[in-house]
Each structure stands twice: as structure tokens, then as C-alpha cells.
Design an enzyme around this catalytic site. Structure first.
Site, PDB file in Angstrom:
ATOM      1  N   THR A   1      19.547   8.052 -33.424  1.00  0.00           N
ATOM      2  CA  THR A   1      19.598   8.914 -32.061  1.00  0.00           C
ATOM      3  C   THR A   1      21.126   8.826 -31.579  1.00  0.00           C
ATOM      4  O   THR A   1      22.051   8.127 -31.968  1.00  0.00           O
ATOM      5  CB  THR A   1      18.705   8.094 -30.799  1.00  0.00           C
ATOM      6  OG1 THR A   1      19.502   6.800 -30.700  1.00  0.00           O
ATOM      7  CG2 THR A   1      17.321   7.842 -31.402  1.00  0.00           C
TER       8      THR A   1
ATOM      9  N   TYR B   1      23.559  -6.226 -23.938  1.00  0.00           N
ATOM     10  CA  TYR B   1      22.570  -5.601 -24.633  1.00  0.00           C
ATOM     11  C   TYR B   1      21.345  -6.535 -25.087  1.00  0.00           C
ATOM     12  O   TYR B   1      20.022  -6.495 -24.991  1.00  0.00           O
ATOM     13  CB  TYR B   1      22.985  -4.599 -25.705  1.00  0.00           C
ATOM     14  CG  TYR B   1      21.945  -3.784 -26.350  1.00  0.00           C
ATOM     15  CD1 TYR B   1      21.676  -2.464 -25.694  1.00  0.00           C
ATOM     16  CD2 TYR B   1      21.152  -4.059 -27.360  1.00  0.00           C
ATOM     17  CE1 TYR B   1      20.560  -1.769 -26.243  1.00  0.00           C
ATOM     18  CE2 TYR B   1      20.171  -3.246 -27.890  1.00  0.00           C
ATOM     19  CZ  TYR B   1      20.055  -1.913 -27.456  1.00  0.00           C
ATOM     20  OH  TYR B   1      19.061  -1.043 -28.125  1.00  0.00           O
TER      21      TYR B   1
HETATM   22  P1  NAD Z   1      19.406   7.885 -26.126  1.00  0.00           P
HETATM   23  O1  NAD Z   1      20.882   7.503 -25.608  1.00  0.00           O
HETATM   24  O2  NAD Z   1      19.270   8.718 -27.225  1.00  0.00           O
HETATM   25  O3  NAD Z   1      18.896   8.257 -24.881  1.00  0.00           O
HETATM   26  C1  NAD Z   1      18.571   7.339 -23.581  1.00  0.00           C
HETATM   27  C2  NAD Z   1      18.064   8.435 -22.320  1.00  0.00           C
HETATM   28  O4  NAD Z   1      18.133   7.696 -21.197  1.00  0.00           O
HETATM   29  C3  NAD Z   1      19.168   9.656 -22.195  1.00  0.00           C
HETATM   30  O5  NAD Z   1      18.089  10.809 -21.907  1.00  0.00           O
HETATM   31  C4  NAD Z   1      19.823   9.209 -20.921  1.00  0.00           C
HETATM   32  O6  NAD Z   1      19.956  10.284 -20.071  1.00  0.00           O
HETATM   33  C5  NAD Z   1      18.755   8.261 -20.338  1.00  0.00           C
HETATM   34  N1  NAD Z   1      19.419   7.273 -19.432  1.00  0.00           N
HETATM   35  C6  NAD Z   1      20.340   6.471 -19.589  1.00  0.00           C
HETATM   36  N2  NAD Z   1      20.840   6.022 -18.325  1.00  0.00           N
HETATM   37  C7  NAD Z   1      19.740   6.099 -17.561  1.00  0.00           C
HETATM   38  C8  NAD Z   1      19.395   5.910 -16.013  1.00  0.00           C
HETATM   39  N3  NAD Z   1      20.301   4.993 -15.406  1.00  0.00           N
HETATM   40  N4  NAD Z   1      18.417   6.335 -15.470  1.00  0.00           N
HETATM   41  C9  NAD Z   1      17.596   7.440 -16.205  1.00  0.00           C
HETATM   42  N5  NAD Z   1      17.888   7.759 -17.432  1.00  0.00           N
HETATM   43  C10 NAD Z   1      18.972   7.098 -18.101  1.00  0.00           C
HETATM   44  O7  NAD Z   1      18.763   6.581 -26.460  1.00  0.00           O
HETATM   45  P2  NAD Z   1      17.624   6.052 -27.371  1.00  0.00           P
HETATM   46  O8  NAD Z   1      18.422   5.474 -28.724  1.00  0.00           O
HETATM   47  O9  NAD Z   1      16.694   7.095 -27.533  1.00  0.00           O
HETATM   48  O10 NAD Z   1      17.345   4.570 -26.844  1.00  0.00           O
HETATM   49  C11 NAD Z   1      15.867   4.476 -26.230  1.00  0.00           C
HETATM   50  C12 NAD Z   1      15.509   3.080 -25.702  1.00  0.00           C
HETATM   51  O11 NAD Z   1      15.367   2.495 -27.156  1.00  0.00           O
HETATM   52  C13 NAD Z   1      16.949   2.189 -25.375  1.00  0.00           C
HETATM   53  O12 NAD Z   1      16.064   1.373 -24.417  1.00  0.00           O
HETATM   54  C14 NAD Z   1      17.246   1.604 -26.334  1.00  0.00           C
HETATM   55  O13 NAD Z   1      18.152   0.405 -26.036  1.00  0.00           O
HETATM   56  C15 NAD Z   1      16.268   1.242 -27.402  1.00  0.00           C
HETATM   57  N6  NAD Z   1      16.464   1.080 -28.718  1.00  0.00           N
HETATM   58  C16 NAD Z   1      17.364   2.024 -29.355  1.00  0.00           C
HETATM   59  C17 NAD Z   1      17.495   1.764 -30.484  1.00  0.00           C
HETATM   60  C18 NAD Z   1      18.404   2.783 -31.568  1.00  0.00           C
HETATM   61  O14 NAD Z   1      18.845   2.206 -32.448  1.00  0.00           O
HETATM   62  N7  NAD Z   1      18.543   3.822 -31.011  1.00  0.00           N
HETATM   63  C19 NAD Z   1      17.072   0.613 -31.158  1.00  0.00           C
HETATM   64  C20 NAD Z   1      16.297  -0.457 -30.583  1.00  0.00           C
HETATM   65  C21 NAD Z   1      16.134  -0.176 -29.015  1.00  0.00           C
END
Ligand code: NAD
Length: 255
Positions: A189, A154
Site C-alpha cells: 500500500t 508504531y
Molecule cells: P495507507 O497510508 O494506504 O492509508 C491510510 C489511510 O488513513 C489514508 O486514506 C489516510 O488519509 C487515512 N488517515 C491517515 N491519518 C488519518 C487521520 N488522522 N484521520 C483519518 N484518516 C487518516 O495505509 P495502509 O497501508 O492501508 O494501512 C492501513 C492500516 O493498516 C494502518 O493502521 C496500518 O498501520 C496498518 N498496517 C499496514 C501494513 C502495511 O504493510 N501496509 C501492515 C500492518 C498494518
């Protein structure tokens, strides 16, 4: 008052949950036509209907799916003005390098990094032709800091997203296309909840390092993405846009 994304078409991957979903709603409030690319067929159509947008089933690791997603945006609504390349995963099998096997490593690289390459490659030709566009790639604060509680693939994938965004921002600046990396701190999330459900101690350790003493809410990231998407950020490109509750600035945090 003018809505900040009136008349703009925004493609959002991972728009069915978390940061992506909050951004779909926020962009729609600001007048954008939103095209959601996600695997979640059960929720996708309902969300798209609610915001008068379009849902396209899309696995972001598939070049065919990604190309079809951006083509659908262009064909349905006439342009591709904003690409929020945001879908990502953080599975429990991705852990310390000592325990993470090659399959888990590769899966995370595909979904988090190769996907961003594919989405940028698909979006850029439309934006270059228009002479205007904003690409926002979701990286993470772990792209700029090391974590003792490691998720090795990651972190490496997000470092790649950050570097790629910077380089694309530089390369296409004079063609009117801006590319920025949104680097969220921990956001409340399903992705984060899933990660910490199995390990409360890890959640507690993370909170200690956040000056604000709390996780972000998805809408706070949606507001940051909105700023990068709209013309208010017109002199910003190739940036590391940290929205992290102060984590990256902290040596010690207040208790
Ligand atoms: P989440 O799990 O709530 O949502 C992710 C979404 O991506 C889901 O709707 C899922 O169906 C979709 N998804 C997963 N694999 C997929 C694929 N192969 N093709 C199409 N869609 C796909 O995640 P989130 O927390 O909202 O994270 C969103 C982004 O933010 C990610 O890139 C994550 O790494 C990044 N991020 C999150 C955090 C956190 O703390 N939540 C922190 C830093 C960065």
C-alpha cells in the site's frame, strides 16, 4: 447467493487508500452500506459515490469528528453493525528509539492508538443497544514480534491496539459485540511504499522474513476483514487474527 453483509452498515476509517479502500470496495460488493471516515476529501466523495455509501471528513484523533462519523452512519443508514478502525500512519520520523523525538512518538500514538480508543468508544453504545456488532481494529504483526528495523512508536501503538481489542472482546462478549484485532503482515500500500521508497535495503530485509516471499495485496486484507465482519466468524472474539504470509510462524524461510 446471499451477500454476506447484506443490510449491514459498516464504518471504515482510512477508507480512501490501501487496506481501507480495498475493504470499502469488498464490503460494498457483499451488500454493506459503507461509511468512510478519512481526511482525504479529494478522494472520499468519489469513492463513496462509487459504492453508494457516505463519506464523512474525519480526523480520527478528534473525539468530535469520530463521534460525528458514527452518528452519521446511524442517522443515515439506521445502524452501526461493523466498525473497521483502520486509519493509521507510519511516518519516517518514527524510527529507532534513539532517533525518535517526543513529538513523533506522540503523533503516532494519537493517530494509531488513541483513534482506536475513540472509535471503539463511539461504536460500542450503538452495538450494545442493538445486541450485535463486529469491531475490527487494525493492529499489525509487529504487535506480536520485535523488529530490528525499528519504528518504536508504531510498534508500541499496535501492541496497544491488540491489547485493547482483546480486553474489549472479553468485556462485551455477552452483549453480542465481537472485537478482534486484524494483524496484517507487510501489505503493498502507499504506507509501505512510502516507508521503503527511502530505504530499499529495509524492504529487502523485510522480504527475507516472509515465507511467501512477497508482500500482501490490499484485497487479501479486505477478505480477512470481511471474514471478521460477517457472521462466518460468529464464534471469534478477542482474537489476534494474523494474516502475515507466515512471518510469525517462521524460524527460517525457504530461499
Ligand atoms: P495507507 O497510508 O494506504 O492509508 C491510510 C489511510 O488513513 C489514508 O486514506 C489516510 O488519509 C487515512 N488517515 C491517515 N491519518 C488519518 C487521520 N488522522 N484521520 C483519518 N484518516 C487518516 O495505509 P495502509 O497501508 O492501508 O494501512 C492501513 C492500516 O493498516 C494502518 O493502521 C496500518 O498501520 C496498518 N498496517 C499496514 C501494513 C502495511 O504493510 N501496509 C501492515 C500492518 C498494518
Amino acid at each position: 447467493m446471499t451477500r454476506r453483509l447484506e443490510g449491514r452498515v459498516a464504518v471504515i476509517t482510512g477508507g480512501c487508500s490501501g487496506i481501507g479502500l480495498a475493504t470499502v470496495e469488498r464490503f460494498a460488493e457483499e451488500g454493506a452500506r459503507v461509511v468512510i471516515g478519512d481526511l482525504d476529501d479529494a478522494r472520499g466523495d468519489e469513492i463513496a459515490q462509487r459504492v453508494d455509501g457516505l463519506f464523512v471528513h474525519c480526523d480520527v484523533t478528534s473525539k468530535g469528528d469520530v463521534d460525528a462519523l458514527f452518528a452519521a452512519a446511524k442517522n443515515t443508514f439506521g445502524s452501526v453493525d461493523v466498525a473497521f478502525n483502520n486509519a493509521g500512519i507510519s511516518p519516517p520520523e518514527d524510527d529507532s528509539i534513539l532517533d525518535t523525538d517526543l513529538d513523533a512518538w506522540r503523533r503516532v500514538q494519537e493517530v494509531n492508538l488513541t483513534s482506536v480508543y475513540l472509535c471503539c468508544k463511539a461504536a460500542l453504545p450503538y452495538m450494545i443497544e442493538q445486541g450485535k456488532g463486529s469491531i475490527i481494529n487494525t493492529a499489525s504483526f509487529v504487535a506480536v514480534m520485535g523488529a530490528a528495523t525499528s519504528q518504536i512508536s508504531y510498534s508500541a501503538s499496535k501492541g496497544g491496539v491488540l491489547s485493547m481489542s482483546r480486553e474489549l472482546g472479553v468485556q462485551f462478549a455477552r452483549q453480542g459485540v465481537r472485537v478482534n484485532a486484524l494483524c496484517p503482515g507487510p501489505v503493498n500500500t502507499p504506507l509501505l511504499q512510502e516507508l521503503f521508497a527511502k530505504d530499499e535495503e529495509a524492504a529487502r530485509r523485510r522480504l527475507v522474513h516472509i515465507p511467501m516471499g512477497r508482500f500482501a495485496e490490499p484485497r487479501e486484507m479486505a477478505n480477512a476483514a470481511l471474514f471478521l465482519a460477517c457472521d462466518e466468524s460468529s464464534f471469534m472474539t478477542a482474537s489476534t487474527f494474523l494474516v502475515d504470509g507466515g512471518i510469525s510462524g517462521a524460524y527460517v524461510t525457504p530461499v
